[in-house]
Scaffold this motif. Structure first.
Motif, PDB file in Angstrom:
ATOM      1  N   VAL A  12     -13.779  65.143   4.335  1.00  0.00           N
ATOM      2  CA  VAL A  12     -13.456  65.188   5.761  1.00  0.00           C
ATOM      3  C   VAL A  12     -12.617  66.419   6.059  1.00  0.00           C
ATOM      4  CG1 VAL A  12     -13.578  62.675   6.041  1.00  0.00           C
ATOM      5  CG2 VAL A  12     -11.410  63.751   5.414  1.00  0.00           C
ATOM      6  N   ILE A  72      -6.616  59.323   2.101  1.00  0.00           N
ATOM      7  CA  ILE A  72      -7.271  60.623   1.951  1.00  0.00           C
ATOM      8  C   ILE A  72      -6.423  61.493   1.036  1.00  0.00           C
ATOM      9  CG2 ILE A  72      -8.096  62.675   3.159  1.00  0.00           C
ATOM     10  CD1 ILE A  72      -8.488  60.957   5.633  1.00  0.00           C
ATOM     11  N   ASP A  91      -7.401  67.919   5.779  1.00  0.00           N
ATOM     12  CA  ASP A  91      -8.636  68.155   5.030  1.00  0.00           C
ATOM     13  C   ASP A  91      -8.528  67.451   3.683  1.00  0.00           C
ATOM     14  OD1 ASP A  91      -9.393  69.777   7.095  1.00  0.00           O
ATOM     15  OD2 ASP A  91      -8.872  71.647   6.077  1.00  0.00           O
ATOM     16  N   SER A 108      -9.002  62.216  11.254  1.00  0.00           N
ATOM     17  CA  SER A 108      -8.408  62.591   9.966  1.00  0.00           C
ATOM     18  C   SER A 108      -7.235  63.546  10.198  1.00  0.00           C
ATOM     19  CB  SER A 108      -9.449  63.251   9.068  1.00  0.00           C
ATOM     20  OG  SER A 108      -8.842  63.741   7.885  1.00  0.00           O
ATOM     21  N   VAL A 133     -11.957  61.113   0.955  1.00  0.00           N
ATOM     22  CA  VAL A 133     -11.561  59.713   1.078  1.00  0.00           C
ATOM     23  C   VAL A 133     -11.608  59.075  -0.307  1.00  0.00           C
ATOM     24  CG1 VAL A 133     -12.118  57.483   2.095  1.00  0.00           C
ATOM     25  CG2 VAL A 133     -12.413  59.574   3.442  1.00  0.00           C
ATOM     26  N   VAL A 156      -4.167  56.574   6.177  1.00  0.00           N
ATOM     27  CA  VAL A 156      -4.573  56.609   7.584  1.00  0.00           C
ATOM     28  C   VAL A 156      -4.622  55.177   8.097  1.00  0.00           C
ATOM     29  CG1 VAL A 156      -6.345  57.296   9.225  1.00  0.00           C
ATOM     30  CG2 VAL A 156      -5.899  58.703   7.205  1.00  0.00           C
ATOM     31  N   LEU A 175     -12.936  59.331  12.307  1.00  0.00           N
ATOM     32  CA  LEU A 175     -13.068  58.406  11.186  1.00  0.00           C
ATOM     33  C   LEU A 175     -13.452  56.998  11.620  1.00  0.00           C
ATOM     34  CD1 LEU A 175      -9.907  59.355   9.049  1.00  0.00           C
ATOM     35  CD2 LEU A 175     -12.258  60.132   8.719  1.00  0.00           C
TER      36      LEU A 175
END
Length: 483
Positions: free
Chosen positions: A81, A201, A175, A172, A178, A62, A87
């Protein structure tokens, strides 16, 4: 004085001769000591080893598409998340100002467009009454189009400013959890040609994968669906399981070593395995259950010249009966057993062929396009090889049929080795040389296809006190020699 000296010299020579003769006689009468093992049934698993790294099946980096100072973080290491969850927040002041400036420019362009539209309409009315020239009418229409283009440009600038402002908040994309954070509150993000990574993630650590580097010499026997066992340094006493899901065709060359990435799917329900761990992988390429096994050390034994060896027919041994003894001359007994050049049965076959058969075998390999040393032949090549070997008299049809029933993709066509058997396990008896057919190996023991019976005692090493092989230099430290 001279006579006394001469007598002393003769006595010394006589003592040396007697010592040499007695030592030679003692060596000749020395009884060899054998280390033995009993042929028994068990499982033999042939594996290909490799190393690789554990990773999540799906992981996403990310990053930020804009530059600015981070004013708030909503996630940390190991934070779970959901897709769309906030985030990071980047200071939006600069982008809010750009949006206001773009909206002001848009308002100015809207006013200019309205004025140009009124002028064009008025000019058209005057032109219809022939009060203005054609040039004035065309010029008014051109100004209207320019004002419209400027209006569209400013509308696009407003949309761009709004998009940049919306990117001040990062969400995010999936699903997951992190597993890496590379930023802190107050840090300035500089986005240019490369997007700076803020978080990594992982989608689901309950399902992971290993990317193992398999050497080119072993990749021919590796295929999708094969079972895998592996260990990690964090749990040295635990063995994990997996399955090959993909064998990639892209080669990798490091220090002139070619490897191929092999992807192994792993279940990690208890979440003990973590991304980045080094896995020591064993890929099961062949397995035999409840077969006769003999230690690989028994396949490497070489008998000293001083030990007489009896040649025994394989069929008699397989039936559990001793064939008529036929003493083998010591000179022949000292020769290496056929096929003992390598463990596990690969490479011993050619040693048992006559020169004519070897030439035929080479011609067959060239004909089917197989190059020795390039890995195991394909199933089609093996089948074609068996057929041509039978047709040209290299092996019999019965031997080809037996080889076909052995199964695994990495197995040789036919491999013959020599084991040395002690009748009834009696270490004082003369060893019997038995030709056996060897299957797969696990590095310590090999599968015995036929030629010997369960419970037979085979020699794994020979200890002959005082023995010295022909051509070897004497050892100043003495001691027994092992064969």
């Amino acid at each position: 004085m001279k006579k006394a000296l001469t007598v002393l010299v003769l006595l010394g020579l006589a003592a040396a001769g007697y010592y040499w003769y007695s030592s030679r006689a003692a060596r000749a009468e020395a009884t060899p000591e054998y280390t033995t093992a009993t042929v028994a049934r068990g499982d033999v698993v042939q594996v290909v080893t490799a190393t690789g790294q554990l990773d999540a099946v799906l992981s996403v980096d990310v990053g930020s598409q804009i530059s600015g100072q981070i004013i708030k973080l909503h996630a940390d290491f190991n934070t779970t998340v959901k897709a769309g969850q906030k985030l990071v927040e980047i200071d939006p002041a600069t982008y809010q100002q750009r949006l206001r400036q773009a909206e002001a420019n848009l308002a100015s362009a809207q006013a200019s467009f309205t004025l140009a539209e009124l002028n064009a309409r008025r000019t058209k009315e005057l032109f219809d009454k022939q009060l203005v020239t054609q040039q004035d009418s065309d010029q008014s229409q051109a100004q209207l189009q320019q004002a419209k283009a400027q209006l569209l440009t400013n509308q696009a600038a407003v949309e761009n400013a709004r998009v940049d402002l919306s990117r001040c908040t990062i969400f995010s994309p999936i699903d997951g959890i992190v597993i890496s954070k590379q930023t802190e509150v107050g840090k300035t993000v500089a986005s240019s040609l490369n997007v700076p990574v803020l978080f990594t993630i992982a989608n689901d650590l309950a399902k992971m994968q290993i990317t193992a580097a398999v050497a080119e010499a072993d990749i021919g026997s590796v295929a999708e669906g094969q079972p895998v066992t592996f260990t990690v340094d964090a749990f040295p006493n635990r063995t994990f399981n997996g399955t090959i899901t993909q064998v990639r065709n892209a080669p990798k060359n490091a220090n002139n070593v070619v490897t191929y990435d092999t992807i192994i799917g792993v279940e990690n329900r208890d979440l003990k395995l973590r991304p980045g761990m080094t896995a020591n992988v064993s890929i099961v390429v062949a397995k035999r259950e409840a077969v006769l096994r003999a230690p690989n050390a028994a396949l490497r034994v070489r008998m000293p010249e001083s030990i007489a060896v009896t040649q025994v027919a394989s069929s008699a041994i397989a039936a559990g009966q001793a064939a008529p003894a036929a003493p083998t001359p010591p000179a022949q007994a000292s020769a290496p057993a056929p096929g003992n050049g390598r463990e596990g049965g690969r490479g011993g076959f050619m040693a048992n062929l006559t020169p004519e058969q070897r030439q035929k075998m080479r011609e067959i390999m060239v004909e089917i396009g197989f190059t020795p040393g390039s890995g195991p032949p394909s199933p089609e090549q093996r089948e074609q090889m068996r057929k041509l070997m039978v047709e040209r008299g290299v092996i019999t049809a019965e031997q080809a049929a037996a080889a076909s029933n052995r199964g695994s993709a990495g197995d040789p066509v036919i491999v013959t080795r020599t084991l040395y058997r002690l009748p009834r396990g009696d270490k004082s008896a003369s060893p019997e040389a038995v030709s056996v057919r060897v299957g797969i190996t696990d590095g310590l023991a090999s599968e015995i296809v036929d030629g010997i019976a369960e419970g037979d005692v085979v020699i794994t090493s020979v200890n002959l006190p005082g023995a010295k092989p022909a051509g070897a230099q004497s050892n100043p430290f003495g001691g027994a020699r092992r064969f």
